[in-house]
Design a protein around this motif. Structure first.
Motif, PDB file in Angstrom:
ATOM      1  N   THR A 263       0.796  -1.323   0.004  1.00  0.00           N
ATOM      2  CA  THR A 263      -0.057   0.069   0.091  1.00  0.00           C
ATOM      3  C   THR A 263       0.881   1.316   0.114  1.00  0.00           C
ATOM      4  N   MET A 264       2.001   1.522   0.915  1.00  0.00           N
ATOM      5  CA  MET A 264       2.717   2.303   0.925  1.00  0.00           C
ATOM      6  C   MET A 264       3.464   2.574  -0.391  1.00  0.00           C
ATOM      7  N   GLU A 265       3.966   1.503  -0.874  1.00  0.00           N
ATOM      8  CA  GLU A 265       4.710   1.638  -2.259  1.00  0.00           C
ATOM      9  C   GLU A 265       3.939   2.305  -3.535  1.00  0.00           C
ATOM     10  N   ARG A 266       2.596   1.862  -3.218  1.00  0.00           N
ATOM     11  CA  ARG A 266       1.886   2.434  -4.501  1.00  0.00           C
ATOM     12  C   ARG A 266       1.570   4.122  -4.039  1.00  0.00           C
ATOM     13  N   TYR A 267       1.443   4.423  -3.169  1.00  0.00           N
ATOM     14  CA  TYR A 267       1.615   5.814  -2.727  1.00  0.00           C
ATOM     15  C   TYR A 267       2.833   6.695  -3.221  1.00  0.00           C
ATOM     16  N   PHE A 268       3.860   6.106  -2.711  1.00  0.00           N
ATOM     17  CA  PHE A 268       5.336   6.631  -2.666  1.00  0.00           C
ATOM     18  C   PHE A 268       5.620   6.739  -4.060  1.00  0.00           C
ATOM     19  N   ASP A 269       5.156   5.544  -4.909  1.00  0.00           N
ATOM     20  CA  ASP A 269       5.272   5.561  -6.545  1.00  0.00           C
ATOM     21  C   ASP A 269       4.674   6.642  -7.221  1.00  0.00           C
ATOM     22  N   GLU A 270       3.615   6.915  -6.590  1.00  0.00           N
ATOM     23  CA  GLU A 270       2.715   7.894  -7.245  1.00  0.00           C
ATOM     24  C   GLU A 270       3.536   9.427  -6.961  1.00  0.00           C
ATOM     25  N   MET A 271       3.975   9.465  -5.852  1.00  0.00           N
ATOM     26  CA  MET A 271       4.585  10.847  -5.215  1.00  0.00           C
ATOM     27  C   MET A 271       5.780  10.991  -6.049  1.00  0.00           C
ATOM     28  N   GLU A 272       6.716   9.904  -6.174  1.00  0.00           N
ATOM     29  CA  GLU A 272       8.045   9.995  -6.958  1.00  0.00           C
ATOM     30  C   GLU A 272       7.999  10.023  -8.537  1.00  0.00           C
ATOM     31  N   SER A 273       6.758   9.598  -9.087  1.00  0.00           N
ATOM     32  CA  SER A 273       6.416   9.944 -10.271  1.00  0.00           C
ATOM     33  C   SER A 273       6.155  11.519 -10.672  1.00  0.00           C
ATOM     34  N   ARG A 274       5.922  12.007  -9.607  1.00  0.00           N
ATOM     35  CA  ARG A 274       5.515  13.711  -9.934  1.00  0.00           C
ATOM     36  C   ARG A 274       6.524  14.394  -9.381  1.00  0.00           C
ATOM     37  N   TRP A 275       7.762  13.728  -9.148  1.00  0.00           N
ATOM     38  CA  TRP A 275       8.817  14.740  -8.445  1.00  0.00           C
ATOM     39  C   TRP A 275       8.923  16.074  -8.889  1.00  0.00           C
ATOM     40  N   ASP A 276       9.530  16.175 -10.004  1.00  0.00           N
ATOM     41  CA  ASP A 276       9.636  17.585 -10.684  1.00  0.00           C
ATOM     42  C   ASP A 276       8.883  18.752 -10.249  1.00  0.00           C
ATOM     43  N   GLU A 277       7.473  18.426 -10.028  1.00  0.00           N
ATOM     44  CA  GLU A 277       6.545  19.374  -9.696  1.00  0.00           C
ATOM     45  C   GLU A 277       5.854  19.205  -8.301  1.00  0.00           C
ATOM     46  N   LEU A 278       6.291  18.000  -7.551  1.00  0.00           N
ATOM     47  CA  LEU A 278       5.815  17.774  -6.204  1.00  0.00           C
ATOM     48  C   LEU A 278       6.059  19.124  -5.273  1.00  0.00           C
ATOM     49  N   THR A 279       5.123  19.308  -4.685  1.00  0.00           N
ATOM     50  CA  THR A 279       4.986  20.376  -3.598  1.00  0.00           C
ATOM     51  C   THR A 279       4.649  19.655  -2.122  1.00  0.00           C
ATOM     52  N   VAL A 280       5.121  20.754  -1.290  1.00  0.00           N
ATOM     53  CA  VAL A 280       4.861  20.061   0.369  1.00  0.00           C
ATOM     54  C   VAL A 280       3.215  19.876   0.246  1.00  0.00           C
ATOM     55  N   GLU A 281       2.620  20.725  -0.149  1.00  0.00           N
ATOM     56  CA  GLU A 281       0.936  20.395   0.022  1.00  0.00           C
ATOM     57  C   GLU A 281       0.579  19.303  -0.752  1.00  0.00           C
ATOM     58  N   GLU A 282       1.400  18.612  -1.733  1.00  0.00           N
ATOM     59  CA  GLU A 282       0.814  17.263  -2.165  1.00  0.00           C
ATOM     60  C   GLU A 282       1.333  16.311  -1.451  1.00  0.00           C
ATOM     61  N   ILE A 283       2.480  16.369  -0.833  1.00  0.00           N
ATOM     62  CA  ILE A 283       3.249  15.689  -0.159  1.00  0.00           C
ATOM     63  C   ILE A 283       2.321  15.361   1.184  1.00  0.00           C
ATOM     64  N   ASN A 284       1.741  16.391   1.574  1.00  0.00           N
ATOM     65  CA  ASN A 284       0.937  16.353   2.889  1.00  0.00           C
ATOM     66  C   ASN A 284      -0.274  15.667   2.436  1.00  0.00           C
ATOM     67  N   TYR A 285      -0.818  15.868   1.310  1.00  0.00           N
ATOM     68  CA  TYR A 285      -2.169  15.122   0.811  1.00  0.00           C
ATOM     69  C   TYR A 285      -1.849  13.846   0.685  1.00  0.00           C
ATOM     70  N   PHE A 286      -0.778  13.207   0.084  1.00  0.00           N
ATOM     71  CA  PHE A 286      -0.552  11.936  -0.078  1.00  0.00           C
ATOM     72  C   PHE A 286      -0.336  11.168   1.178  1.00  0.00           C
ATOM     73  N   VAL A 287       0.418  11.860   2.119  1.00  0.00           N
ATOM     74  CA  VAL A 287       0.623  11.268   3.397  1.00  0.00           C
ATOM     75  C   VAL A 287      -0.729  10.967   4.246  1.00  0.00           C
ATOM     76  N   GLU A 288      -1.853  12.216   4.109  1.00  0.00           N
ATOM     77  CA  GLU A 288      -3.075  11.967   4.684  1.00  0.00           C
ATOM     78  C   GLU A 288      -3.861  10.796   4.063  1.00  0.00           C
ATOM     79  N   MET A 289      -3.919  10.721   2.721  1.00  0.00           N
ATOM     80  CA  MET A 289      -4.402   9.494   2.036  1.00  0.00           C
ATOM     81  C   MET A 289      -4.021   8.364   2.249  1.00  0.00           C
ATOM     82  N   LEU A 290      -2.546   8.180   2.410  1.00  0.00           N
ATOM     83  CA  LEU A 290      -1.987   7.096   2.560  1.00  0.00           C
ATOM     84  C   LEU A 290      -2.465   6.473   3.866  1.00  0.00           C
ATOM     85  N   ASN A 291      -2.361   7.340   4.818  1.00  0.00           N
ATOM     86  CA  ASN A 291      -2.608   6.949   6.385  1.00  0.00           C
ATOM     87  C   ASN A 291      -4.183   6.483   6.293  1.00  0.00           C
TER      88      ASN A 291
END
Length: 166
Positions: free
Chosen positions: A81-109
Motif C-alpha cells: 500500500t505504501m509503495e503505491r502511494y510513494f511511487d505516485e509521489m515519485e512519479s511527480r517529483w519535478d512538480e511535487l509540492t509540500v502541499e501534495e506530499i501532505n495530501y498523499f500522506v493523509e490519503m496513505l494513512n
C-alpha cells in the motif's frame, strides 16, 4: 529544550546543502563521541517523512522508498500500500509540492487505517530548498570552550560550513 534554537534554512543547491550538512554532522558526531555534546539536534528537509514500523519511527526522503523498503519491519500488505502511494509521489517529483506530499500522506494513512506515516514539513512551512534545523547552543558553547589542537580545527570547520546557511 533549554539552550536550543530552531531555524528554517534556505539554500539554492540541495545536493550541495546535503553534502555540507553531512560534513557538519560527521564532524560534530566525532566531537560528540569524545566530549558528549552534539550541537545539532535535528535537521528536517522539505521532503522528509517519518514511518512508524514495529521498531519505532524511521525518517526517509520521499524518493527513497525503493531503498528503505527492506529496512521497515512491516507486513507485506502495508508495504505494498505504501509503495503505491510513494511511487505516485515519485512519479511527480519535478512538480511535487509540500502541499501534495501532505495530501498523499493523509490519503496513505487513511488507506492504511491508522497514523503510520508522518510529515511535519508542511506544518513547519517548509518548501523546496528549505530545511529546519535545531541547534543546541549550550553544546556549541561547551565544545568551543574545551577544544584545542586538531579537535578545535574540526570544530571550526563544522561551524564554518554551518554558518554558510545561518
Amino acid at each position: 529544550m533549554a539552550g536550543t534554537i530552531s531555524k528554517i534554512i534556505h539554500f539554492h543547491d540541495e545536493e550541495e546543502f546535503l553534502e555540507d550538512v553531512d560534513a557538519v554532522m560527521e564532524r560534530f558526531s566525532y566531537l560528540a563521541s569524545k566530549y558528549g555534546h552534539n550541537p545539532i539536534e535535528g535537521v528536517l528537509l522539505w521532503d522528509y517523512v517519518g514511518i512508524r514500523d514495529d521498531e519505532g519511527i524511521k525518517v526517509f526522503r520521499v524518493g527513497e522508498f525503493p531503498y528503505f523498503e527492506g529496512t521497515l519491519k512491516l507486513d507485506l500488505e502495508t508495504l505494498r500500500t505504501m509503495e503505491r502511494y510513494f511511487d505516485e509521489m515519485e512519479s511527480r517529483w519535478d512538480e511535487l509540492t509540500v502541499e501534495e506530499i501532505n495530501y498523499f500522506v493523509e490519503m496513505l494513512n487513511e488507506a492504511l487505517g491508522e497514523q503510520r506515516v508522518y510529515y511535519d514539513a508542511y506544518s513547519l512551512g517548509l518548501d523546496r530548498n528549505t530545511a529546519y534545523i535545531i541547534l543546541n547552543l549550550v553544546s556549541l558553547n561547551y565544545l568551543e570552550s574545551v577544544l584545542d589542537g586538531g579537535d578545535r580545527e574540526i570544530f571550526e570547520e563544522a561551524v564554518e560550513l554551518l554558518m554558510r546557511y545561518l
